[in-house]
Design an enzyme around this catalytic site. Structure first.
Site, PDB file in Angstrom:
ATOM      1  N   TYR A 262      12.939  52.765  -0.379  1.00 10.73           N
ATOM      2  CA  TYR A 262      13.554  51.447  -0.162  1.00 10.73           C
ATOM      3  C   TYR A 262      13.938  50.821  -1.877  1.00 10.73           C
ATOM      4  O   TYR A 262      14.417  50.170  -1.894  1.00 10.73           O
ATOM      5  CB  TYR A 262      12.219  50.423   0.259  1.00 10.73           C
ATOM      6  CG  TYR A 262      12.156  50.406   1.561  1.00 10.73           C
ATOM      7  CD1 TYR A 262      12.865  51.240   2.621  1.00 10.73           C
ATOM      8  CD2 TYR A 262      10.823  49.371   2.001  1.00 10.73           C
ATOM      9  CE1 TYR A 262      11.854  51.558   3.399  1.00 10.73           C
ATOM     10  CE2 TYR A 262      10.374  49.722   3.407  1.00 10.73           C
ATOM     11  CZ  TYR A 262      11.265  50.642   4.533  1.00 10.73           C
ATOM     12  OH  TYR A 262      10.396  50.574   5.724  1.00 10.73           O
TER      13      TYR A 262
ATOM     14  N   LYS B 199       6.848  63.496   6.939  1.00 10.41           N
ATOM     15  CA  LYS B 199       7.716  64.315   7.756  1.00 10.41           C
ATOM     16  C   LYS B 199       7.661  65.708   7.433  1.00 10.41           C
ATOM     17  O   LYS B 199       9.233  65.551   7.006  1.00 10.41           O
ATOM     18  CB  LYS B 199       8.817  63.677   8.262  1.00 10.41           C
ATOM     19  CG  LYS B 199      10.114  64.157   9.605  1.00 10.41           C
ATOM     20  CD  LYS B 199       8.963  63.554  11.067  1.00 10.41           C
ATOM     21  CE  LYS B 199      10.518  64.330  11.202  1.00 10.41           C
ATOM     22  NZ  LYS B 199       9.713  64.817  13.007  1.00 10.41           N
TER      23      LYS B 199
ATOM     24  N   ASP C 243       6.403  61.246  13.854  1.00 13.53           N
ATOM     25  CA  ASP C 243       6.889  61.126  14.857  1.00 13.53           C
ATOM     26  C   ASP C 243       5.447  60.862  16.139  1.00 13.53           C
ATOM     27  O   ASP C 243       5.088  60.149  16.631  1.00 13.53           O
ATOM     28  CB  ASP C 243       7.635  61.693  15.650  1.00 13.53           C
ATOM     29  CG  ASP C 243       7.620  63.074  14.731  1.00 13.53           C
ATOM     30  OD1 ASP C 243       7.202  63.890  13.993  1.00 13.53           O
ATOM     31  OD2 ASP C 243       8.435  63.962  15.666  1.00 13.53           O
TER      32      ASP C 243
ATOM     33  N   ASP D 137       5.689  51.348   6.385  1.00 15.02           N
ATOM     34  CA  ASP D 137       6.002  49.620   7.014  1.00 15.02           C
ATOM     35  C   ASP D 137       6.189  49.633   8.597  1.00 15.02           C
ATOM     36  O   ASP D 137       5.601  48.842   8.950  1.00 15.02           O
ATOM     37  CB  ASP D 137       7.121  49.911   6.779  1.00 15.02           C
ATOM     38  CG  ASP D 137       8.125  48.348   6.736  1.00 15.02           C
ATOM     39  OD1 ASP D 137       7.910  47.549   7.461  1.00 15.02           O
ATOM     40  OD2 ASP D 137       9.478  48.619   6.444  1.00 15.02           O
TER      41      ASP D 137
ATOM     42  N   ASP E  79       3.091  48.064  11.370  1.00 19.49           N
ATOM     43  CA  ASP E  79       3.629  46.257  12.545  1.00 19.49           C
ATOM     44  C   ASP E  79       3.269  46.982  13.851  1.00 19.49           C
ATOM     45  O   ASP E  79       2.500  46.043  14.570  1.00 19.49           O
ATOM     46  CB  ASP E  79       5.288  46.932  11.883  1.00 19.49           C
ATOM     47  CG  ASP E  79       5.248  45.174  11.644  1.00 19.49           C
ATOM     48  OD1 ASP E  79       4.496  44.884  10.786  1.00 19.49           O
ATOM     49  OD2 ASP E  79       6.278  45.103  11.468  1.00 19.49           O
TER      50      ASP E  79
END
Ligand code: NAD
Length: 360
Positions: free
Chosen positions: A141, A192, A224, A248, A252
């Protein structure tokens, strides 16, 4: 000397939920003699309307001088079409990065009274108590270079960069281990590493930090798989530490395990535990101004503030207990409504928490 708390209600339902949280904070301040002084300012769309920018320099200076910041939410359709660099969300990114708030803590706790509000089976989620520690000021980001360019064949191509330095990884890993140490001593680092170079360094550094925390059981999981495990068997997790983008998304997802985003607080901390506290949800323009928003996430953010920035565990626990009692009484805002419960609005919920807290 008194402790300064800056209140930034923001936009949409922000001012409505903040009014209730401030009532609870003022009561806790008196009841536990905390010596807080509260000041208020604008951020997001409200700041654009007043100053032309989503975070004015004087507001940032006040936030820097304060001991903690309590924020509602920012944004809304009114400001959706303005120039990207001065959108309400920019104010949020700016304050987080200027205050050096690199550690975002998002608990996903399911109150037993709300087990039926989750879309998952009650036996999968009841008793759920996960803490997600997300790196907040680095990674994709913020990475440079980023942008769009034209390829030789005339096609547009867009690109982002995902950098992580050793120091950035080490400090967030430490927060993860510190949190795990005072909870159930299990830390799962999510990355990852089978694909990303930044994740390979992430894993190496987390392993190095683990040597200082022999009492914490460390595991690693690819993102994943973590997304899958969070809905398959979420109670296997205690603390999860992960990077900005993975955090992020996963936080959620974890929030939804609990049924309503209206119940979930968050904390963003700097290296000295100075923090900004806010509900996980946004400004909910669809229900703004109707007095129906759930203020509990913001009220629980006050509890997190007392615990993490001011080490007032007793006052924090009392607020959490008051919230639990109100749920026991069957009071529910629309987002957590259930058959047989009493529907209340934003103010009704805030008043009930105040009453429960005063009686403790
Ligand atoms: P949102 O979280 O505002 O709303 C999603 C849904 O949840 C809506 O149906 C809303 O009514 C409901 N909801 C949210 N909070 C609630 C509460 N306390 N009580 C009851 N229901 C609640 O997300 P969105 O709709 O994607 O975004 C709306 C605006 O908020 C956008 O401008 C977005 O950029 C902004 N936003 C801000 C933040 C923040 O300030 N940290 C975070 C997310 C989104």
């Amino acid at each position: 000397m008194s402790k300064q708390i800056l209140i930034l209600p923001g936009d949409g339902i922000g001012p409505e939920i903040m009014a209730e949280a401030v009532k609870v904070l003022r009561l806790a301040n008196d009841k536990f003699r905390l010596g807080f002084e509260l000041t208020e300012d604008v951020i997001g769309g409200a700041a654009i309307d007043r100053h032309g920018v989503p975070l004015a320099d004087e507001t940032l200076a006040r936030a820097q001088a304060a001991d903690a910041v309590l924020l509602g939410a920012v944004g809304g359709p009114k400001w959706d079409k303005i120039e990207r660099d001065i959108r309400p969300e920019r104010g949020l990114l700016k304050i987080r990065s200027a205050l050096g708030l690199f550690a975002n803590l998002r608990p996903a706790t399911l109150y037993p009274q709300l087990a039926s509000a989750s879309t998952l089976k009650p036996e999968v989620v009841s008793g759920l108590d996960i803490l997600i520690v997300r790196e907040l000021t680095g990674g994709i980001y913020f990475g440079a270079p980023r942008g769009q360019r034209q390829l030789d064949n005339g096609e547009r191509q867009a690109f982002d960069t995902l950098p992580y330095s050793e120091g950035e990884i080490r400090r967030i890993a430490r927060v993860g281990f510190d949190m795990a140490r005072v909870r159930n001593r299990k830390l799962c680092s999510v990355d990852k590493a089978n694909v990303l170079a930044s994740s390979q360094l992430w894993r190496e550094v987390v392993e190095e930090v683990a040597r200082d925390y022999p009492e914490v059981e460390l595991s690693h999981m690819y993102v994943d798989n973590a997304a899958m495990q969070l809905v398959r068997a979420p109670k296997q997790f205690d603390v999860i530490v992960t990077d900005n983008m993975f955090g992020d998304i996963l936080s959620d997802q974890a929030s939804m395990l609990t049924g309503s985003i209206g119940m979930l607080p968050s904390a963003s901390l700097d290296a000295n535990n100075k923090g900004m506290y806010e509900p996980c949800h946004g400004s909910a323009p669809d229900i703004a101004g109707q007095g129906v928003a759930n203020p509990l996430a913001t009220i629980l953010s006050v509890a997190m503030m007392l615990r993490y920035s001011f080490e007032q565990a007793a006052a924090a626990g009392a607020i959490e207990q008051a919230v639990s009692q109100v749920l026991d009484q069957g009071l529910r805002t629309g987002d957590i409504a259930a058959p047989g419960c009493t529907r209340v609005g934003t103010q009704g919920m805030g008043d009930a928490v105040v009453a429960a807290l005063s009686a403790l």
